[in-house]
Design an enzyme around this catalytic site. Structure first.
Site, mmCIF file in Angstrom:
data_model
loop_
_atom_site.group_PDB
_atom_site.id
_atom_site.type_symbol
_atom_site.label_atom_id
_atom_site.label_comp_id
_atom_site.label_asym_id
_atom_site.label_seq_id
_atom_site.Cartn_x
_atom_site.Cartn_y
_atom_site.Cartn_z
ATOM 1 N N THR A 112 0.945 -1.179 0.099
ATOM 2 C CA THR A 112 0.042 -0.008 -0.127
ATOM 3 C C THR A 112 0.883 1.206 -0.155
ATOM 4 O O THR A 112 2.197 1.001 0.512
ATOM 5 C CB THR A 112 -0.881 -0.095 1.289
ATOM 6 O OG1 THR A 112 0.026 -0.058 2.305
ATOM 7 C CG2 THR A 112 -1.853 -0.782 1.455
ATOM 8 N N ASP A 113 0.271 2.416 -0.382
ATOM 9 C CA ASP A 113 0.586 3.718 -0.111
ATOM 10 C C ASP A 113 0.588 3.679 1.633
ATOM 11 O O ASP A 113 -0.232 2.995 1.902
ATOM 12 C CB ASP A 113 0.201 4.808 -0.838
ATOM 13 C CG ASP A 113 1.461 5.657 -0.711
ATOM 14 O OD1 ASP A 113 2.154 5.976 0.265
ATOM 15 O OD2 ASP A 113 1.352 6.739 -1.571
ATOM 16 N N TRP A 114 1.383 4.680 1.902
ATOM 17 C CA TRP A 114 1.262 4.717 3.559
ATOM 18 C C TRP A 114 -0.086 5.264 3.986
ATOM 19 O O TRP A 114 -0.533 6.198 3.946
ATOM 20 C CB TRP A 114 2.299 5.404 4.164
ATOM 21 C CG TRP A 114 3.658 4.672 4.665
ATOM 22 C CD1 TRP A 114 4.570 4.729 5.568
ATOM 23 C CD2 TRP A 114 4.228 3.718 3.697
ATOM 24 N NE1 TRP A 114 5.471 3.919 5.791
ATOM 25 C CE2 TRP A 114 5.460 3.179 4.460
ATOM 26 C CE3 TRP A 114 4.211 3.218 2.301
ATOM 27 C CZ2 TRP A 114 6.330 2.065 4.042
ATOM 28 C CZ3 TRP A 114 5.128 2.258 1.981
ATOM 29 C CH2 TRP A 114 6.107 1.982 2.709
#
Ligand code: BGC
Length: 735
Positions: free
Chosen positions: A260-262
């Site tokens: 994931t992006d953060w």
């Protein structure tokens, strides 16, 4: 620091001293090792692989000696060490790095060999720092000049971005460090990035927004991909069925890991079923809301385990994720044959200089009056004073900008670079104030400060022989910075007024723009020389000085168009639902007509077109020769064009080949970039450049048939020095 537990030790503690378990046998095929490891793991251990255990680490399998994964930003250098569970810098003393040029700059070289050099060197730094995954490179398409993160991407053209991203990945991964290509997909603006729901036609998705990712997967063999924050068609990109399952893991056969992006995960069920593998940055003390939320509370942690245990989600989904993550671990953190790497070395600085030299784009270089030579290059011989003006002449642009910030071992500023070349001929004044990089806020500069800095600059400019303004954007919020888009297209901090005021007293003005974005230039007709010098990293000041002095002949070309006005950009021409959207939803109404495809097709001239860049020499393009006038559907033809250096010094030219399909069943852009070649020519030298065209260069995506098709008939070939500077045309027929 992580430890690598030796195979012998593990074997001994497993009570099998004589034989190494298969998963630890580095000589066995990776797939066999993955299956062996998987067969020894509990369900809970598999689930643990799927989420973070720190800001930049995800779990391994401690019981089996399978190490965790360490990640780092990305994409322009290896970020300084961050605290385990908050965003503070850890204060290590051994993590100062080489700052590589921003990816827009790399793209502006149009030189895949330099992309390979970049990947090799940044990979060595990541390896030295014991990182397994480098969070980059980024290939989101440049759609609007307001996107705060364009500097981290490779421009507006999918072919150019694809050609440039592949060697970066290949060379990086030779260090046993995974690329994590981001942000997949449609993260083309920062405004509302966490929830904006992008609606785009299938055609634009496949023709414009996906091809560079596809190349990264299929030709670059990237080991990981980062999902984007935004939604696509109602579903978050990090667990989007169509993007991840159908296209990435289905059509493209991706065998790596989706990270994931953060804070990009939002739902356990979707994450479980739709192809997300590792969840990072969710609600702990991170990017999103601070709470008591712990790593165990992640969507892909306890809630996921419970769904599997209750039978709501079949364990085969977990096994698929675990297999991919184990494969990534074996490719990186358990890879015992990877090189040792190197950090902030003279070789790395030299690579940065080489890339910077080829990245700078000479946008304009006019003589100051009839029969006078062009203003640049500015000879180092002579005694006249050179006034350098501008906050960016001294600002450390490795800081700010968001997650791509870097702690630099060395930075040569433009002022230092110019002083090295011109010595005490250089005078400096700030000229404008640009404030501090405060995240989420724009600092207000008092008008008295702006006025007084300008007055000083104007007084000094009167007496100078030449004035060099080093300006542009910076890494402050609302400039070239993650999380927020620019608020307008103009140069900030009173620079347009400063330029006018300087011109009024001294017409010998060179404007050097540092930015990752296009800017408005209402003053362009009166400024004789303009350089686009990006963010060039550690050696930026040296590259800039060498191009200004002529030591280096500029050879970069724009990887995106500079519109005259913002409304001339396709996304902005279609109204606010197109950009920035209504805060919930956004429609990419310009469809496939992004960048030069829009300018060309709609006949809206750009201020500086895609592919534009001048040199201190000139090039002549001869008549192209086609190997045949018609091409069988499964065959190919070649186009050969002689290019001559007609000037007095050696230089590099980027010869561009565009193809147009004048009659087609669906609307197509006037022309599209299909090949390019960067060649070096001595004065007077002629070289033939040959391009091979196949049906792949002629296809468009047919959304009804869901496939790429080339329609028989006539095709136009444009041999060009930029998208707006077509030197030769030819045509052929596809049978
Ligand atoms: C950015 C990513 C970055 C991550 C980790 C996110 O906010 O969008 O590009 O890799 O943070 O710092």
């Amino acid at each position: 620091m992580k430890r690598f537990i030796s195979a012998a030790f593990i074997a001994a503690s497993l009570g099998a001293a004589a034989s190494t378990p298969l998963y630890l046998d580095v000589n066995a095929p990776i797939e066999d090792r993955v299956e062996d490891a998987l067969s020894r793991m509990t369900t809970a251990e598999k689930v643990a692989l799927c989420h973070a255990e720190g800001k930049f680490a995800s779990n391994g399998v401690p019981r089996l000696g399978i190490p965790e994964l360490w990640m780092t930003d990305g994409p322009h250098g290896v970020r300084a060490e961050i605290n385990w569970d908050n965003w503070g810098w850890a204060g290590w003393l051994n993590d100062s790095c080489t700052v590589f040029p921003a990816l827009t700059a790399l793209a502006a070289t149009w030189n895949p060999e330099l992309s390979a050099l970049y990947g090799h060197n940044i990979g060595e730094e990541a390896r030295y720092r014991d990182k397994d995954v480098l969070l980059g490179p980024g290939v989101n398409i440049y759609r609007t000049p307001l996107n705060g993160r364009n500097f981290e991407y490779m421009g507006e053209d999918p072919y150019l971005a694809g050609e440039m991203v592949v060697p970066y990945i290949t060379e990086l991964q030779k260090n046993g460090v995974a690329a994590c290509v981001k942000h997949y997909a449609l993260n083309n603006q920062e405004r509302w990035r966490g929830h904006i729901d992008v609606h785009v036609s299938d055609r634009a998705l496949h023709e414009i927004y996906l091809p560079a990712f596809k190349r990264a997967v299929i030709d670059g063999g990237t080991w990981s991909i980062m999902g984007a924050y935004n939604k696509y068609d109602g579903q978050h990109a990090c667990h989007n069925e169509k993007l991840l399952l159908d296209i990435l893991k289905g059509d493209w056969g991706f065998d790596g890991v989706v990270i994931t992006d953060w804070g990009g995960a939002h739902d356990t069920r979707e994450a479980a079923l739709n192809g997300l593998d590792i969840e990072m940055g969710s609600y702990t003390n991170g990017l999103t809301t601070e709470s008591a939320f712990s790593y165990d509370d992640y969507y892909l942690a306890r809630p996921f385990l419970e769904m599997i245990q209750s039978g709501e989600v079949d364990e085969k989904y977990l096994d698929d994720k675990a297999r991919r993550i184990l494969r990534l671990i074996m490719r990186t953190s358990m890879n015992t044959s990877k090189p040792f790497g190197a950090m902030a070395s003279p070789e790395h600085f030299a690579a940065v200089k080489t890339i910077g030299d080829e990245a700078i784009v000479l946008l304009k270089n006019a003589p100051l009056g009839k029969k006078k030579p062009a203003l640049l290059p500015l000879s180092p011989e002579g005694s006249g004073k050179i006034l350098v003006v501008g906050d960016n002449a001294t600002r450390m642009l490795n800081l700010g900008g968001g997650s791509s910030e870097l702690k630099a071992k060395k930075m040569v500023s433009p002022l230092e670079g110019l002083r090295r070349v011109y010595g005490d001929r250089i005078l400096y004044t700030q000229g404008y104030a640009a404030g501090r990089p405060m995240y989420g806020q724009a600092e207000d500069i008092a008008s008295e400060v702006t006025d007084s800095l300008r007055r000083v600059a104007v007084e000094m400019a009167r007496d100078a022989e030449t004035v060099i303004l080093v300006g542009g954007l910076n890494k402050n919020s609302y400039q070239d910075c993650e999380g927020l888009d620019r608020l307008d297209y103009a140069l900030p901090f009173g620079q347009p007024e400063l330029i006018e005021a300087l011109l009024a007293v001294n017409p010998r003005l060179v404007v050097v723009l540092l930015s990752g974005n296009a800017v408005e230039m209402p003053w362009i007709s009166r400024v004789p020389a303009v350089l686009q010098a990006w963010y060039l990293g550690t050696m930026g000041g040296e590259s800039i000085a060498d191009v200004i002095s002529g030591e280096v002949n500029p050879s970069g070309k724009l990887p995106f168009s500079f519109p005259v006005r913002l409304a001339d950009n396709a996304a902005h021409a279609m109204g606010t639902i197109s950009y920035p959207g209504d805060s919930i939803r956004q429609d990419y109404l310009e469809d496939i007509f992004v960048g030069y495809r829009w300018h060309d097709t709609k006949e809206i001239p750009a201020l500086f077109p895609f592919g534009h860049g001048l040199s201190y020499t000139t090039f002549d393009y001869g008549k192209p020769t086609l190997s045949a006038s018609s091409m069988p559907y499964d065959g190919s033809i070649t186009v050969t064009v002689p290019v001559t250096n007609t000037g007095a010094r050696e230089g590099k030219e980027i010869v561009q080949l565009y193809i147009g399909d004048p009659v087609s069943s669906l609307p197509r852009p006037l022309k599209e970039l299909k090949h390019f070649s960067k060649i070096s020519l001595a004065p007077g030298e002629t070289r033939d450049v040959t391009f091979t065209i196949t049906a792949d260069d002629l296809r468009f995506y047919d959304p009804d048939r869901k496939e790429w098709i080339a329609e028989p008939g006539k095709f136009d070939v444009y041999v060009a020095a930029s998208s707006a500077d077509v030197r030769r045309k030819a045509s052929f027929t596809l049978e």
